[in-house]
Structure formats: C-alpha cells, structure tokens
Design an enzyme around this catalytic site. Structure first.
Site, PDB file in Angstrom:
ATOM      1  NE  ARG A  56       1.017  -3.987   8.186  1.00  0.00           N
ATOM      2  CZ  ARG A  56       2.335  -3.908   8.305  1.00  0.00           C
ATOM      3  NH1 ARG A  56       3.098  -4.704   7.579  1.00  0.00           N
ATOM      4  NH2 ARG A  56       2.894  -3.062   9.148  1.00  0.00           N
ATOM      5  N   GLY A  57      -1.447  -6.579   2.294  1.00  0.00           N
ATOM      6  CA  GLY A  57      -2.243  -7.597   1.615  1.00  0.00           C
ATOM      7  C   GLY A  57      -1.409  -8.824   1.351  1.00  0.00           C
ATOM      8  CB  ALA A  58      -2.273 -12.086  -0.134  1.00  0.00           C
ATOM      9  CG  PHE A  59      -0.426  -7.286  -2.809  1.00  0.00           C
ATOM     10  CD1 PHE A  59       0.384  -6.218  -2.498  1.00  0.00           C
ATOM     11  CD2 PHE A  59      -1.778  -7.194  -2.498  1.00  0.00           C
ATOM     12  CE1 PHE A  59      -0.127  -5.077  -1.911  1.00  0.00           C
ATOM     13  CE2 PHE A  59      -2.292  -6.050  -1.907  1.00  0.00           C
ATOM     14  CZ  PHE A  59      -1.459  -5.002  -1.620  1.00  0.00           C
ATOM     15  N   GLY A  60       1.744  -8.092  -0.631  1.00  0.00           N
ATOM     16  CA  GLY A  60       2.816  -7.300  -0.044  1.00  0.00           C
ATOM     17  C   GLY A  60       2.251  -6.067   0.633  1.00  0.00           C
ATOM     18  CG  ASN A  61       3.836  -4.432   3.451  1.00  0.00           C
ATOM     19  OD1 ASN A  61       2.868  -5.077   3.853  1.00  0.00           O
ATOM     20  ND2 ASN A  61       5.052  -4.625   3.925  1.00  0.00           N
ATOM     21  CG  ASP A 117     -10.018  -9.676  -3.800  1.00  0.00           C
ATOM     22  OD1 ASP A 117     -10.846 -10.171  -3.004  1.00  0.00           O
ATOM     23  OD2 ASP A 117      -8.855  -9.397  -3.482  1.00  0.00           O
TER      24      ASP A 117
END
Length: 664
Positions: A365-370, A484
C-alpha cells in the site's frame, strides 16, 4: 386418534426426520456419505469447532487475534481394508470450504481433511493444523491433505499458501501452490475440493475450483501407495488451527465414498447401514420384424453419412482455424518487431489476474494506491500490479513513473513488464518480488515467515542499492533523481537481490544542468536537511536517503523510533553518530545478528551510512564513490566525530511560480 391427527403426526415426523439429513449408504463395504449441510446426528465436534446454520466452523469466530484449534469427525469408523481379498479400497471425497479473516492482514494457519485411526484427534493450535500435539509430534497417525495459509519453517513449508499431502507428519510429502490455478486460499470465497485416491493406480489427486464443476487438471498429483497406512478401521474428518490471528475456517458441505471391494451376499456385511438398492425391471415391448428392418436400414444410413458429414465439418473448421491462427501469429510477430517498450495490458486482463482487484491480493500500500499480486493463467506467470487510487494526482505520478522507468535497464531496478491506461485508471505491471519489501523483512514479516536477513544478505542489499543509484545518477543518458529512497521502496527478489522501485516522485535532469527547485516530497526520516529547507532535489538528496537506509540495515532500527523507557522519539542518524563520538559505534549493530558479522565490515558499513547522512551535503560522497568503498576499491570517507551543524546556502530562486510549474 382421528385420521386427521394421524396424518398430521406423520407429516411432522417426515418434516423433522428429513431436515438437512446426511445421506448415508454402505452398500456391501462400499461406503457413501452425503452431507449437503451438517447436523450433530453423525458428527463429533472437538476443541473449538462448532455447528452454526448447517455449517461447521473449525476455529473460533473472533474479531481479535487468538490461538484456536478444532476438529470434526464422522462418528462411525470406516474399513478401508478387506483381509479376505487383501484389498485396500479406493476413496474419493468432495467438500466446500472457505478461509476468511476479520482482519485482512491476520491469517494463519489453515485446515486439513484427514483419515485417522483415532476418533479423538485434536492437535495443538498454531502451525500444527489441529492434527498433532506440539509436545508429541509423532504420536498421531494420519493421512491428511493440508490447506496451509502460513509459512512454518519448522515443517519446511515452501510458502504461506500451499496444499500438501501429509502422512503421520506435517512435513508434506509433496506440495503445490493453488495460485497456479488462480485459487486464493485466503480470499474468503467458497472453494470446492475433490480428492481422489485410486488404489489400483497407486495415485492420489487433488482438484480445486471456485465452481461446482470439477476441473480437468489436478492441482496436486502424488504417486503413492497408501495401503500400509489404511490397514485398520479409519475415522474421517476435518481439522483446523490458528496462531494469534482472526482466521476462520468453515466447511459447508461434504461427500465421501470408498470403492473397490467385491460385493458380498445380502445382509452379510456388518457395515451395511441401510439397504437402499432398488432393482427396476423395465417390461420388454416386442417390435415387429418390418419395423426392425426399417430401423436397421436407417441406422446403417446414419452410421455412414453421419461420420462423413462430421469429418467434412471438422476438416473445414480446422482449415479456417488454422488460417485464423496464421493471421494472428503474423500480427503478433509484427507487433513484436514494432514494440520496443513494455507491453500494453488490457484492463480486463489485469482485473481477471487480480480476481477483480480483490483485497486478499493486496501485497503493498502507498499514497498512490495499492499493489496487487496478479496471476496470469494463460502464461502461468505471477506479477505485481500497481493501481492508482487518485484520479488526478495518482495519474500524474503514474505517468511520470512510466515515462522514466520504461527506458531504464539495470539488474537492481524492478523491471517494468507492462502498463494499462483504461477506464480512467493507470496501472503498472512489475516483475513479482517473492520476498517483498526490505522494511517488512527487517521489521515485520521476516520473523513471522521464519526468514532472517543475515549479514551477507544485508551487505548484498547495500551494494545492490548503491549500484542502482550509481546507474541512475551517473550512467543514464539523463540523470534520474529518485527522491523517495526508503526501505519500503526496496524489494528483494528470490535471491535476496535488492531491487529499487517506485519512481512516482522521480525527476529527470540533464547532467550539466543545475538542480531544480521542487515542492518537497518524500518520507520524513529520509529527507535531507537542505531539501526540506530549500526544496532543492539533487543526487545528494538521494545519497542522504541511501545513508539512512544503510544505517537501518546495520542497526535494525527505523529512522525515527520511540525509545521504550522514556518514550522519546529518537533519530537513528543522531543515535549512531553519538555512539561513534564515544568510540562505541559497533554497539549500534543489530542485536538480532547475534554478533555474526565481520567487525571491520560492520564498522565500514556504519561509517558509509554516516558519511552519506552528513547534514552538510558537501561532505557526502557520490554514489559511484560509495560503490567503490563497499567493493573495497576506494578508501572510506573521513567522518567527523561530532555531527556537523546545519548550514544552508540556498542560492536557487524558489518562488511560487517554480513550485506550481513543477507540480503541473
């Protein structure tokens, strides 16, 4: 009693006698059990198992993690061996089960179908599947098919998702991963299983499907003679267990049959539960000779013309199919010659491979989505699919990532296999990394899965990551600033090689151009001081993040952690630099390594981490220099005993227009 009351009593008797009944037939010694749903009439529940609405639950139905174990056994023993003929029966069973969890991240350990000489089989919770006791692993004798949802290194499990044949031990004789047939044991969906053992062929096969139709191909095939394990009367049943999880195991229906014995004379078999066989004699209707001749002539004509017509149709169909196949192959060949980048996938293909982007397939999971685990049935391959959840910001980052990494080629970068832009979504398809992200291996999943990152693994990761950043900063046609670098964006392949991914925040620069001012992006704890202050993204900001990752590898601590005693937040760089100033830097080494490392190599890695995490960007080495140091081709950079104070000389224009233009 009046006739009306008698009829009513008969109605009630029939109604309650046949509510969800198991159908039990033992014709001679060939036993047949049918449980379209369950009741307690012919079953024994042990441990935490229970019956609810005709469904058997093997483990506790809870919303908080617990350890549980349960078994359900058919009451009557079944004979699998005939002493007179010295014959062992064949058997087949069909049942439907589901494994679900109140918490999508809380799974373990699985369930089993078993045959046992003991009708009190109840094993320990945890990785013992309710089959064996943790203190007496070899006491229980059984033949079982396990559906395991947790990796237990003690029993040599291949992964946390497999089916296996167990005999008197939880070390499986042979295993298979259901994902190869697009079956997810942890999906929560109802899965139907067929288990067939043919004694004459000495083979056992396991089939699985989400539907009630039996597949053509078996998932697991084991060539084995079970005769010696099925000598006496056996009990059949199911068992399951958990270990500190909310996993729930449900069995909804079951049928079981044995066959292969020669029939005995009526009423001579003590296991004959009921005589349900009925002989139906159909009266013979005589047919005249003339009609018989007409039927013969018609049959002869159909027998000749039918196959001829069918063969003609088959040849025509084959020819058309062959021409179509040739055309498709020519188109494919042409596309292969024209395509120079990653493959374009269809949305339908990716949705099917991830089972509709099911929550059980989420592996990151991340800020962008899954990120989803995808199984492509046509090719039998597994991949990772990153899916944007934001309509605008996510799409911008994804397109930036696609444009950057499509041209990158390095052994320590995650290979991009393809992409998809459909239905307002952008999806990226990557090579699947079996060991997942570095942060999970260091802090979460490593110990749970019985896998430990030893010193060799950590050195290999440090060198691999340095190599990938050297490529991005110095060897690409255009310099790539990742922005990042962190342990959750570093993946480990099957050989523990580090693979850098997630280029959603990356920026491209010309090698001879000045750094660009940007809106600060990244993760706290990994951000360089000058980047926070000035928004200046350079290769040196990546070097700082790399230094923090190296200290994590060496120390086994997160960049910012809460101290257990004082509950104060501790910065990893400050903590290691403090020990270095006191001449005790080796004390920063991860205690989980138990001192199993070369002290000089550990000292070198820690000093490389500090030199890269220097607050003064002018004191940081380049990534090419770092790679040389780690490979023993250059001397380490001198690190001051006292951490340098922060100084900023941000000479770049940093205006609202710069920020807005960069975001756009």
């Amino acid at each position: 009693m009046s006739p009306r009351k008698i009829h009513f009593c008969i109605f009630l008797f029939v109604l309650f006698s046949f509510k969800d009944p198991p159908f039990v037939l033992a014709s001679s010694r060939n036993v047949s059990l049918e449980f379209p749903s369950f009741n307690l009439r012919n079953l024994t529940l042990l441990g935490d198992s229970y019956l609810r609405n005709g469904v058997i639950g093997l483990t506790r139905d809870v919303t908080v993690p617990s350890s549980s174990s349960g078994t359900v056994i058919y009451n009557n023993p079944i004979s699998f061996f005939d002493q007179e003929s010295n014959t062992t029966a064949s058997f087949s069973t069909r049942f439907s089960f589901s494994i679900r969890s109140a918490n999508e991240n809380s799974f373990g350990d699985g369930l089993s179908f078993f045959l046992s000489q003991d009708n009190h089989t109840l094993g320990s919770p945890g990785g013992y599947l309710g089959l064996v006791n943790s203190s007496q692993l070899t006491k229980n004798k059984f033949v079982a098919i396990e559906f395991d949802t947790r990796l237990d290194a003690h029993f040599n499990d291949p992964n946390d998702h497999h089916v296996g044949l167990d005999i008197d031990s939880l070390n499986s004789i042979k295993t298979a991963d259901p994902i190869l047939q697009d079956i997810d044991l942890k999906s929560g969906d109802l899965i139907t299983v067929w288990i067939d053992y043919k004694n004459d062929l000495r083979v056992l096969k396991v089939y699985m499907s989400y539907s009630s139709l039996k597949p053509i191909n078996s998932l697991l095939t084991v060539h084995i003679d079970l005769s010696e394990y099925l000598k006496g009367d056996m009990y059949v049943g199911f068992s399951g267990s958990t270990e500190g999880s909310t996993e729930l195991h449900l069995v909804t229906n079951w049928s079981f049959r044995i066959s292969g014995f020669l029939p005995l004379s009526p009423n001579s078999d003590p296991y004959n539960v009921s005589d349900s066989s009925v002989t139906v004699t159909t009266p013979v209707i005589p047919i005249s000779d003339a009609a018989n001749k007409r039927h013969k002539s018609l049959g002869l004509g159909l027998g000749i013309t039918g196959p001829a017509v069918f063969c003609t149709f088959l040849v025509a169909f084959g020819y058309i199919s062959f021409r179509k196949w040739q055309k498709i192959e020519r188109v494919k060949s042409l596309k292969a010659e024209l395509m120079t980048g990653p493959k374009e996938f269809s949305y339908k293909e990716l949705k099917l491979a991830t089972r509709g982007f099911h929550s059980s397939r989420i592996i990151g999971r991340g800020a962008f989505g899954n990120v989803y685990k995808a199984f492509f049935k046509s090719s039998g391959t597994i991949a990772a699919v990153k899916r944007s959840k934001h309509s605008h910001e996510g799409k911008t980052e994804f397109l930036a990532e696609l444009s950057i990494i499509a041209c990158l080629r390095h052994k320590n970068l995650i290979p991009l296999q393809g992409w998809c832009v459909e239905k307002g979504e952008v999806l990226l398809v990557y090579e699947f990394m079996p060991y997942g992200s570095l942060d999970r291996m260091l802090y979460e999943e490593g110990s749970e899965r019985g896998i430990f990152l030893n010193w060799a693994h950590r050195q290999k990761t440090a060198v691999g990551l340095a190599s990938s950043l050297t490529y991005l900063h110095h060897e690409c046609e255009q310099k790539v600033i990742h922005r990042d670098i962190k342990t959750s964006n570093i993946m480990l392949d099957g050989n523990f090689n580090a693979r850098l991914g997630d280029f959603g925040l990356a920026r491209i620069m010309e090698h001879d151009k000045s750094p660009v001012s940007t809106l600060t992006a990244g993760t706290m704890g990994y951000l360089a001081p000058e980047y926070l202050h000035c928004g200046k993204a350079t290769e040196k900001t990546d070097v700082f993040s790399y230094g923090v990752v190296i200290l994590e590898l060496a120390c086994g601590k997160r960049p910012i952690e809460k101290e257990p005693v004082s509950q104060k937040m501790v910065n990893l760089v400050d903590w290691v630099w403090g020990l270095y100033g006191e001449g005790k830097i080796i004390e920063a080494a991860d205690s989980k390594l138990n001192g199993e490392f070369e002290e000089e190599e550990m000292r070198k890695l820690l000093l490389v981490g500090l030199s890269c995490a220097n607050p003064d960007d002018t004191g940081r080495p380049t990534m090419s220099r770092v790679l040389q140091i780690l490979n023993g081709e250059a001397e380490p950079v001198a690190v001051p005993r006292k951490k340098p104070s922060l100084t900023f000389s941000c000479g770049l224009a940093f205006t609202l227009e710069n920020i807005v233009s960069d975001c756009d």
